[in-house]
Design a protein around this motif. Sequence first.
Motif, PDB file in Angstrom:
ATOM      1  N   ASN A  85     -17.042 -53.960  82.797  1.00  0.00           N
ATOM      2  CA  ASN A  85     -17.631 -53.038  81.824  1.00  0.00           C
ATOM      3  C   ASN A  85     -17.076 -51.615  81.943  1.00  0.00           C
ATOM      4  OD1 ASN A  85     -20.045 -51.876  80.157  1.00  0.00           O
ATOM      5  ND2 ASN A  85     -20.186 -50.854  82.149  1.00  0.00           N
ATOM      6  N   ALA A  86     -16.498 -51.249  83.098  1.00  0.00           N
ATOM      7  CA  ALA A  86     -16.021 -49.863  83.275  1.00  0.00           C
ATOM      8  C   ALA A  86     -15.038 -49.518  82.162  1.00  0.00           C
ATOM      9  CB  ALA A  86     -15.344 -49.714  84.634  1.00  0.00           C
ATOM     10  N   THR A 126     -24.907 -44.242  74.082  1.00  0.00           N
ATOM     11  CA  THR A 126     -24.660 -44.030  75.523  1.00  0.00           C
ATOM     12  C   THR A 126     -23.947 -42.695  75.708  1.00  0.00           C
ATOM     13  OG1 THR A 126     -22.428 -44.961  75.532  1.00  0.00           O
ATOM     14  CG2 THR A 126     -24.254 -46.524  75.813  1.00  0.00           C
ATOM     15  N   GLU A 127     -23.708 -42.338  76.962  1.00  0.00           N
ATOM     16  CA  GLU A 127     -22.979 -41.091  77.264  1.00  0.00           C
ATOM     17  C   GLU A 127     -21.643 -41.039  76.539  1.00  0.00           C
ATOM     18  OE1 GLU A 127     -22.450 -40.121  81.439  1.00  0.00           O
ATOM     19  OE2 GLU A 127     -24.606 -40.319  81.759  1.00  0.00           O
ATOM     20  N   LEU A 128     -21.000 -42.216  76.448  1.00  0.00           N
ATOM     21  CA  LEU A 128     -19.676 -42.292  75.825  1.00  0.00           C
ATOM     22  C   LEU A 128     -19.714 -41.859  74.362  1.00  0.00           C
ATOM     23  CD1 LEU A 128     -16.891 -43.590  76.926  1.00  0.00           C
ATOM     24  CD2 LEU A 128     -17.481 -45.532  75.494  1.00  0.00           C
ATOM     25  N   THR A 129     -20.770 -42.233  73.651  1.00  0.00           N
ATOM     26  CA  THR A 129     -20.802 -41.960  72.211  1.00  0.00           C
ATOM     27  C   THR A 129     -21.591 -40.702  71.852  1.00  0.00           C
ATOM     28  OG1 THR A 129     -22.623 -43.541  72.050  1.00  0.00           O
ATOM     29  CG2 THR A 129     -20.441 -44.324  71.398  1.00  0.00           C
ATOM     30  N   ILE A 130     -22.377 -40.188  72.780  1.00  0.00           N
ATOM     31  CA  ILE A 130     -23.101 -38.934  72.488  1.00  0.00           C
ATOM     32  C   ILE A 130     -22.063 -37.850  72.166  1.00  0.00           C
ATOM     33  CG2 ILE A 130     -24.455 -37.072  73.555  1.00  0.00           C
ATOM     34  CD1 ILE A 130     -26.023 -39.372  75.016  1.00  0.00           C
ATOM     35  N   GLN A 131     -21.002 -37.788  72.988  1.00  0.00           N
ATOM     36  CA  GLN A 131     -19.964 -36.781  72.766  1.00  0.00           C
ATOM     37  C   GLN A 131     -19.159 -37.099  71.502  1.00  0.00           C
ATOM     38  OE1 GLN A 131     -19.885 -33.953  74.473  1.00  0.00           O
ATOM     39  NE2 GLN A 131     -18.303 -33.255  73.047  1.00  0.00           N
ATOM     40  N   THR A 132     -18.873 -38.398  71.302  1.00  0.00           N
ATOM     41  CA  THR A 132     -18.089 -38.787  70.106  1.00  0.00           C
ATOM     42  C   THR A 132     -18.812 -38.359  68.843  1.00  0.00           C
ATOM     43  OG1 THR A 132     -17.550 -40.777  71.359  1.00  0.00           O
ATOM     44  CG2 THR A 132     -16.772 -40.706  69.098  1.00  0.00           C
ATOM     45  N   ARG A 133     -20.120 -38.517  68.849  1.00  0.00           N
ATOM     46  CA  ARG A 133     -20.895 -38.154  67.652  1.00  0.00           C
ATOM     47  C   ARG A 133     -20.824 -36.659  67.387  1.00  0.00           C
ATOM     48  NH1 ARG A 133     -26.482 -41.488  67.801  1.00  0.00           N
ATOM     49  NH2 ARG A 133     -25.917 -42.085  69.902  1.00  0.00           N
ATOM     50  N   GLY A 189     -19.011 -50.115  86.363  1.00  0.00           N
ATOM     51  CA  GLY A 189     -19.684 -49.180  85.457  1.00  0.00           C
ATOM     52  C   GLY A 189     -21.142 -49.556  85.250  1.00  0.00           C
ATOM     53  N   GLY A 190     -21.736 -50.193  86.255  1.00  0.00           N
ATOM     54  CA  GLY A 190     -23.122 -50.664  86.123  1.00  0.00           C
ATOM     55  C   GLY A 190     -24.160 -49.583  86.346  1.00  0.00           C
ATOM     56  N   ASN A 191     -23.694 -48.330  86.523  1.00  0.00           N
ATOM     57  CA  ASN A 191     -24.638 -47.259  86.850  1.00  0.00           C
ATOM     58  C   ASN A 191     -25.189 -46.520  85.627  1.00  0.00           C
ATOM     59  OD1 ASN A 191     -22.499 -45.669  86.063  1.00  0.00           O
ATOM     60  ND2 ASN A 191     -21.891 -45.114  88.149  1.00  0.00           N
ATOM     61  N   GLY A 192     -24.869 -46.990  84.418  1.00  0.00           N
ATOM     62  CA  GLY A 192     -25.406 -46.324  83.228  1.00  0.00           C
ATOM     63  C   GLY A 192     -25.031 -47.090  81.975  1.00  0.00           C
ATOM     64  N   GLY A 193     -25.504 -46.634  80.840  1.00  0.00           N
ATOM     65  CA  GLY A 193     -25.101 -47.171  79.549  1.00  0.00           C
ATOM     66  C   GLY A 193     -25.216 -48.683  79.439  1.00  0.00           C
ATOM     67  N   ILE A 194     -24.220 -49.281  78.801  1.00  0.00           N
ATOM     68  CA  ILE A 194     -24.241 -50.722  78.529  1.00  0.00           C
ATOM     69  C   ILE A 194     -24.266 -51.527  79.831  1.00  0.00           C
ATOM     70  CG2 ILE A 194     -22.859 -52.617  77.564  1.00  0.00           C
ATOM     71  CD1 ILE A 194     -21.920 -50.608  75.386  1.00  0.00           C
ATOM     72  N   GLY A 195     -23.537 -51.065  80.844  1.00  0.00           N
ATOM     73  CA  GLY A 195     -23.501 -51.788  82.129  1.00  0.00           C
ATOM     74  C   GLY A 195     -24.884 -51.906  82.738  1.00  0.00           C
ATOM     75  N   LEU A 196     -25.630 -50.812  82.708  1.00  0.00           N
ATOM     76  CA  LEU A 196     -26.989 -50.853  83.278  1.00  0.00           C
ATOM     77  C   LEU A 196     -27.923 -51.653  82.365  1.00  0.00           C
ATOM     78  CD1 LEU A 196     -28.930 -50.088  85.516  1.00  0.00           C
ATOM     79  CD2 LEU A 196     -29.230 -47.836  84.447  1.00  0.00           C
ATOM     80  N   GLY A 197     -27.711 -51.562  81.056  1.00  0.00           N
ATOM     81  CA  GLY A 197     -28.495 -52.395  80.129  1.00  0.00           C
ATOM     82  C   GLY A 197     -28.315 -53.869  80.455  1.00  0.00           C
ATOM     83  N   MET A 198     -27.085 -54.256  80.727  1.00  0.00           N
ATOM     84  CA  MET A 198     -26.822 -55.647  81.119  1.00  0.00           C
ATOM     85  C   MET A 198     -27.430 -55.934  82.499  1.00  0.00           C
ATOM     86  SD  MET A 198     -22.987 -56.523  79.830  1.00  0.00           S
ATOM     87  CE  MET A 198     -22.814 -57.260  78.189  1.00  0.00           C
TER      88      MET A 198
END
Length: 254
Positions: free
Chosen positions: A92-93, A192-199, A15-24
């Motif tokens: 991270n995925a 991240t993408e994961l939480t944009i929808q959750t919000r 999951g290194g292509n976005g969000g927290i994975g890419l931040g790391m």
Amino acid sequence: MKLFDLSGRVAVITGGNGGIGLGMGRGLAGAGAGVMVAGRNAEKNAAAVAELEALGAKAAAVEVDVTDAESCGAMVARTLAAFGRVDILVNNAGIGLRRQPQDYALEEWHRVLETNLTGAFTCSQAVYPQMCRQGGGKIINIGSMLSIFGASFSAPYSASKGGIVQLGKSLAIAWAEDNIQVNTVLPGWINTELTIQTRKDVSGLHERVLARTPAGRWGEPEDHAGIAVFLASAASDFLTGTAIPVDGGYSISI
Ligand code: NDP
């Protein structure tokens, strides 16, 4: 500083292509590591590689589905072909599905557990022989605030994120003699993408997170760059089996 230097090291980030994975990934690349971006979406993978290369890092990508053990094995093989070694695995995925417990289909339960928990186990098994050959390694799992707390809408996600902490402890004990340290990061609420929808779905969530987070803001993927470098480097050689919140203080506040 030499203690945090990752020159010549190679990290695989699921999951290194976005969000927290890419931040790391940005953090690890900045400390000198080569980065293998491992995600399902080839376009996102390519964009992440381009971004890391623009930072001056050596980066490559592999398409992987962490729910498929063969795919995890191929991910390690591709990493060895591209970089010749693997020193750091970031598990991270992850996915989340929000429903009341009684409303999940069994297939949905399995999908979340297989991605978030079984996938971390399978990828850890896949890197283990090579880390042993190299004389050690670092495994960084990604948990969640739901490794600690429960939520009505996240039974399988919470189970998977509680489980990954316990998985990390067991791997840490078993593989200490191989000089492999295994630790889990517990992100707070991160933009991240994961939480944009959750919000959008959970009314009032945005404000509740802000009110409870002493730092007074949502986290950003970049907030995980430092912990990634620490847990991937010699600076953490005597640290294993822990679960470290990176949450702006959310978990110590009521
Ligand atoms: P994103 O949705 O941006 O990232 C999730 C990543 O997981 C994507 O890169 C996706 O890649 C990858 N992925 C999902 N399923 C698979 C699979 N089967 N095989 C390989 N890769 C897969 O969200 P985040 O950055 O927020 O999430 C990253 C991790 O952080 C997750 O484990 C999440 O649970 C955890 N987390 C997030 C928090 C937050 O507030 N954002 C809080 C606590 C934990 P692709 O798009 O290519 O499928």
